[in-house]
Scaffold this active site. Structure first.
Site, PDB file in Angstrom:
ATOM      1  N   ASP A  58       4.900 -22.842 -23.189  1.00 40.30           N
ATOM      2  CA  ASP A  58       4.672 -21.405 -23.362  1.00 40.30           C
ATOM      3  C   ASP A  58       5.123 -20.945 -24.745  1.00 40.30           C
ATOM      4  O   ASP A  58       4.475 -20.108 -25.382  1.00 40.30           O
ATOM      5  CB  ASP A  58       5.427 -20.617 -22.281  1.00 40.30           C
ATOM      6  N   TYR A  61       2.648 -21.986 -27.396  1.00 32.73           N
ATOM      7  CA  TYR A  61       1.458 -21.130 -27.296  1.00 32.73           C
ATOM      8  C   TYR A  61       1.742 -19.751 -27.895  1.00 32.73           C
ATOM      9  O   TYR A  61       0.939 -19.219 -28.669  1.00 32.73           O
ATOM     10  CB  TYR A  61       1.037 -21.000 -25.831  1.00 32.73           C
ATOM     11  N   LYS A 140     -18.176 -21.312  -0.727  1.00 23.50           N
ATOM     12  CA  LYS A 140     -18.570 -19.895  -0.724  1.00 23.50           C
ATOM     13  C   LYS A 140     -17.295 -19.104  -1.020  1.00 23.50           C
ATOM     14  O   LYS A 140     -16.448 -18.928  -0.155  1.00 23.50           O
ATOM     15  CB  LYS A 140     -19.166 -19.481   0.617  1.00 23.50           C
ATOM     16  N   GLU A 198     -18.052 -15.325  -9.320  1.00 21.45           N
ATOM     17  CA  GLU A 198     -17.071 -14.470  -8.652  1.00 21.45           C
ATOM     18  C   GLU A 198     -15.835 -14.286  -9.530  1.00 21.45           C
ATOM     19  O   GLU A 198     -15.382 -15.225 -10.187  1.00 21.45           O
ATOM     20  CB  GLU A 198     -16.607 -15.102  -7.327  1.00 21.45           C
ATOM     21  N   LYS A 338     -20.628 -20.323   7.498  1.00 23.12           N
ATOM     22  CA  LYS A 338     -19.280 -19.755   7.497  1.00 23.12           C
ATOM     23  C   LYS A 338     -18.409 -20.491   8.511  1.00 23.12           C
ATOM     24  O   LYS A 338     -18.842 -20.787   9.626  1.00 23.12           O
ATOM     25  CB  LYS A 338     -19.337 -18.256   7.805  1.00 23.12           C
ATOM     26  N   CYS A 432      -3.738  13.676  21.828  1.00 22.29           N
ATOM     27  CA  CYS A 432      -3.801  13.150  20.457  1.00 22.29           C
ATOM     28  C   CYS A 432      -2.389  12.976  19.902  1.00 22.29           C
ATOM     29  O   CYS A 432      -1.586  13.917  19.943  1.00 22.29           O
ATOM     30  CB  CYS A 432      -4.605  14.094  19.566  1.00 22.29           C
TER      31      CYS A 432
END
Length: 689
Positions: A58, A61, A140, A198, A338, A432
C-alpha cells in the site's frame, strides 16, 4: 535525475524535506515519467481490484500515486482522461441526464426447474435444425445492471439499465470504481465498444460498510444490491468513491470496428483488454454438460467475490442470435437457471405487527440473529395471517428462513421436532397497533381503513421521498417519525410547508442539516412526472409502469382522468393495474393531495412524454408477431414519435404492424380493412419516410 526526484519524494514523507525543482529534469523526462506512472498505477489497479493479487505494498502504491498527483499539479497540461487521478470529480452533479440504449438492455427469463431448463435447450435445437450449437454457463450476478462505452479505448459513458430502453448517465460515478479501467489495455482498440455487466458489492465489503454506518448512526443498507444501487444513485462522485464497489462484464451492446463469433471468444477478448469478467464460466455441447456446469457453479458460488443467485445459460454462437430473436422482455437465446434459496435456522422470539402505506397489517417475526445469504438477519416477514396458519408457526418455534428474491428475509417453515410445548399462538390484532382503529378483513389481508393512521402516513412519506421517487435526501425514518408524531406533517403534501425554524428544533437536526433538507425538498419539485406518479404509491404501479404512464399521457391531468377502458388499451397495463389507477384518482383525499402538490409547484408534466407533433402524431398502432426488437422497445419508439400503441384492434386503428408468426389479429385486421405494414415500413415511418 528522475531517480533522485523519486528518492526525495519518499524522503519527503519521512524527513519532510522538499523535493528538488522539476525544472532541472527537463520537460520530456517529466512527460515520460508521467506516462510511466499512469501505466504502472493502471497495472497495479488491475492486479489489486480485478485479480485480487496486489503487486506492491500500500505504501509503495501511495508513493507512486502521490508522485503522479505532484507532477500533474505542477504540469496540468499532462493530465489525460485516463489518468488515475481523474477518477473522482470535485463537483457534485445537479442530476442525472438520460441515456437511450440503441440496443435495449433486457432481462432473462428464469426457472428453478431442471425440466424447464431442458425445455428451453430443446426449443433452441428445434429452432436451429441441423446447426451445431454450444452453450456457455456463467454466474448470474446479483448486482445492478450497467453499460460502459469505450470510444477508441477510452471510457466515455456509463449508464444504468433503467427501463431497458432509457437509463441514467452515471459516467462520473462509474469512473470512481477502481476495477473499471479508464483506458483499455490494447494498442488497437475498437472504434466503439459497449460492454454490459453488473456493478456489485461483495458480501464482506457490505458487512464492513454497514458496520461503519452503524458506528456513525446512519441508516443501514438492506443488502449488497441495495447498497450498490444506492451508491450509484449518489449525485456526488466523492461519496461513491468511498463505497467498496466493483464491476464485472459479460455482455455486448453496440460494437463498431470489431466482431466476435462466440460468447466464449467475447469473454476472452474482454479479459485480454483489461476488463473484469466472471471468474468461472463453462462451454458446453449438450444439455447434460450444461446441467453439470450449473451444479459445479453452485458448489463454488459462495467463494466468488460477487453475490450470485443462479446461472446464465446462453447460446455460444452469436450468429444464431438474430435467428432466435426476442420476446417482449427477453432474448430467446439465453435463459437463467436460479438456485433454490439459501436457508438458515433460528428461534422466533416475538411477532410485531407492521402497518403498510395502504393499511395492510403484516406480521413480522423477531428472531435470534442468524447469517443468511451475505447478511445478518434478525427480522423476517410472515407475509399475512393465512401464511401463519398454513405454516402453523408459533412464538418460540425454531423456524427456517429464506430470502425472497435473494432480498427479503421470510419465514418458510417450522422445525416441529424442536417444539417444547411452551410455544404461543400468533393472534391477529383486533385494533390497529398505530392508530387504535378497529381492523377489518379483506380476503386474507387484515387492514386499517383509517387514512389518517400515523403508521400509514409515515410509510407513504418514506415511499414518496425515496431515491427512485422524489429523491428527498435527508428525509429518513427518524425524521419522519418526529414530523408525524409531533403533528407537524399530516399529509405527504405537508412536507412542502416545512421551514428551517421548525426543523432545527427537532432531534439531530442542526441548521446545516435543515438547510440541506429544504434544498432537497425544493429540488424535488423539478423531478419528472414519472417520479411523482411512482411516489404517490398507487397500488400495483411500480417504477417502470410509472415511467410508461408518464411517457404515454404526458401530464397528470390526462392520467388522472383516464378511464379503465383507455388504460386497458395500453400494452403495459393489465386489468388490476388499470382498476387500481382509476380507484386511486376517484378518492377525494387523493384528489385534495394532488391539488395541494400542484399549488406547491411540483412538476405535473413529463419530459418523457410522446411528441405531440411527431411524425406519427394521431396514429394508433397494434403489433402482432415477432419483430427484430422486443415489442416493448418498438412501442416506445412509436410513442416517442407521437403515435399510440394499443393491445386491441378497432376501426380507429391506423396500422397493424405484422411480424413473423402473426396471431389472430392479422385476420381480424383484414376483416376491418385496417392497413397492414411490416417492420421495415414502420421504421421508414419512424424516420419520416
Amino acid at each position: 535525475m528522475i531517480e533522485s526526484y523519486l528518492a526525495f519524494i519518499f524522503l519527503n514523507k519521512v524527513n519532510k524535506k522538499k523535493a528538488p525543482s522539476l525544472d532541472s529534469l527537463g520537460y520530456e523526462e517529466i512527460k515520460k515519467r508521467h506516462d510511466e506512472l499512469v501505466k504502472l498505477i493502471r497495472k497495479y489497479d488491475y492486479a489489486y481490484y480485478v485479480e485480487a493479487h496486489p503487486l506492491v505494498s500500500d505504501q509503495e502504491y501511495d508513493n507512486l500515486y502521490h508522485e503522479l498527483e505532484t507532477l500533474e499539479k505542477l504540469h496540468p497540461e499532462l493530465i489525460t482522461p485516463d489518468s488515475p487521478t481523474q477518477r473522482i470529480g470535485e463537483t457534485p452533479l445537479s442530476g442525472f441526464s438520460q441515456v437511450t440504449h440503441e440496443i435495449p438492455m433486457l432481462s432473462l427469463e428464469n426457472t428453478y426447474s431442471k425440466e424447464e431448463l431442458f425445455a428451453f435447450l430443446e426449443r433452441i435445437k428445434r429452432a436451429l435444425p441441423g446447426k451445431k450449437i454450444s452453450f456457455t454457463v456463467e454466474p448470474k450476478i446479483d448486482g445492478v445492471s450497467i453499460s460502459a462505452v469505450y470510444k477508441n479505448g477510452l471510457f466515455s459513458l456509463g449508464a444504468t439499465r433503467g427501463n431497458g430502453t432509457v437509463g441514467d448517465d452515471i459516467t462520473q460515478n462509474l469512473k470512481t470504481i477502481r476495477s473499471l479501467p479508464l483506458r483499455l489495455e490494447t494498442p488497437d482498440p475498437p472504434e466503439y465498444l459497449e460492454v454490459r455487466g453488473e456493478a456489485y458489492m461483495s458480501p464482506k465489503d457490505f458487512e464492513r460498510l454497514n458496520a461503519q454506518r452503524e458506528k456513525e448512526g446512519k441508516v443501514l443498507f438492506a443488502n449488497p444490491r441495495n447498497a450498490t444501487a444506492g451508491s450509484l444513485k449518489q449525485l456526488d462522485p466523492r461519496v461513491v468513491a468511498e463505497r467498496p464497489l466493483a464491476v464485472v462484464f459479460y455482455g455486448a451492446g453496440k460494437l463498431v470496428g470489431m466482431k466476435c463469433k462466440t460468447q466464449e471468444e467475447w469473454l476472452n477478448f474482454l479479459k485480454k483488454i483489461g476488463l473484469p469478467i466472471p471468474i468461472v464460466f463453462w462451454v458446453c455441447s449438450n444439455e447434460n454438460e450444461v446441467y453439470e456446469a450449473i451444479g459445479k457453479l453452485n458448489e463454488c458460488r459462495n467463494q466468488l467475490p460477487y453475490p450470485t443467485d443462479g446461472a446464465a445459460v446462453k447460446v455460444n454462437e452469436w450468429e444464431y442470435y438474430s435467428l432466435l430473436g426476442y420476446t417482449a422482455k427477453a432474448p430467446r437465446w439465453a435463459f437463467a437457471y436460479k438456485y433454490g434459496a439459501e436457508r438458515a435456522k433460528t428461534r422466533l422470539n416475538n411477532v410485531i405487527f407492521q402497518v403498510g402505506r395502504s393499511g395492510t397489517i403484516t406480521p413480522v417475526a423477531e428472531m435470534d440473529p442468524v447469517f443468511l445469504s451475505g447478511t445478518t438477519v434478525s427480522r423476517a416477514t410472515l407475509h399475512n395471517f393465512d401464511q401463519v396458519k398454513r405454516l402453523d408457526v408459533k412464538i418460540g418455534d425454531v423456524v427456517y428462513l429464506e430470502k425472497a428474491g435473494e432480498v427479503i428475509p421470510e419465514v418458510v417453515g417450522v422445525d416441529l421436532n424442536q417444539r417444547r410445548g411452551t410455544e404461543k399462538e400468533i393472534v391477529p390484532p383486533e385494533f390497529c397497533p398505530s392508530c387504535g382503529e378497529k381492523l377489518s378483513w379483506e380476503g386474507i389481508f387484515l387492514r386499517c381503513e383509517n387514512e389518517n393512521c400515523p403508521a400509514q402516513l409515515k410509510e407513504r412519506i418514506l415511499h414518496f421521498a425515496q431515491r427512485n421517487a422524489m429523491d428527498i435526501q435527508g428525509l429518513g425514518e427518524s425524521l419522519v417519525d418526529q414530523l408525524v408524531d409531533k403533528g407537524i406533517v399530516k399529509d405527504v403534501a405537508d412536507i412542502y410547508d416545512l421551514d428551517e425554524e421548525t426543523l432545527v428544533n427537532l432531534d439531530r437536526m442542526g441548521k446545516k442539516s435543515a438547510q440541506n433538507l429544504l434544498k432537497a425538498i425544493e429540488e424535488s419539485k423539478k423531478k419528472d412526472l414519472s417520479r411523482l406518479i411512482f411516489g404517490l404509491g398507487i397500488p400495483h404501479i411500480g417504477q417502470k409502469a410509472s415511467e410508461d404512464l408518464a411517457r404515454y399521457f404526458g401530464t397528470m391531468d390526462k392520467l388522472s382522468h383516464a378511464t379503465e377502458e383507455e388504460l386497458l388499451n395500453l400494452p403495459f397495463i393489465g386489468e388490476i393495474m388499470a382498476r387500481s389507477i382509476v380507484n386511486y384518482f376517484r378518492k377525494e383525499a387523493n384528489r385534495r393531495r394532488l391539488e395541494k402538490l400542484r399549488k406547491k409547484g411540483l412538476n405535473f408534466v413529463s419530459t418523457l412524454s410522446q411528441a405531440s407533433s411527431g411524425t406519427l402524431s394521431g396514429k394508433t398502432f397494434v403489433i402482432t408477431g415477432t419483430l427484430s426488437e422486443p415489442r416493448e422497445s418498438i412501442a416506445q419508439k412509436i410513442i416517442s414519435k407521437g403515435g399510440r400503441v394499443s393491445n386491441s384492434l378497432s376501426r380507429k386503428t391506423s396500422y397493424l404492424v405484422v411480424g413473423s408468426d402473426p396471431g389472430s389479429k392479422l385476420q381480424e385486421a383484414k376483416k376491418l380493412g385496417i392497413p397492414l405494414i411490416n417492420e421495415q415500413e414502420l421504421l421508414e415511418m419512424l424516420h419520416g419516410g
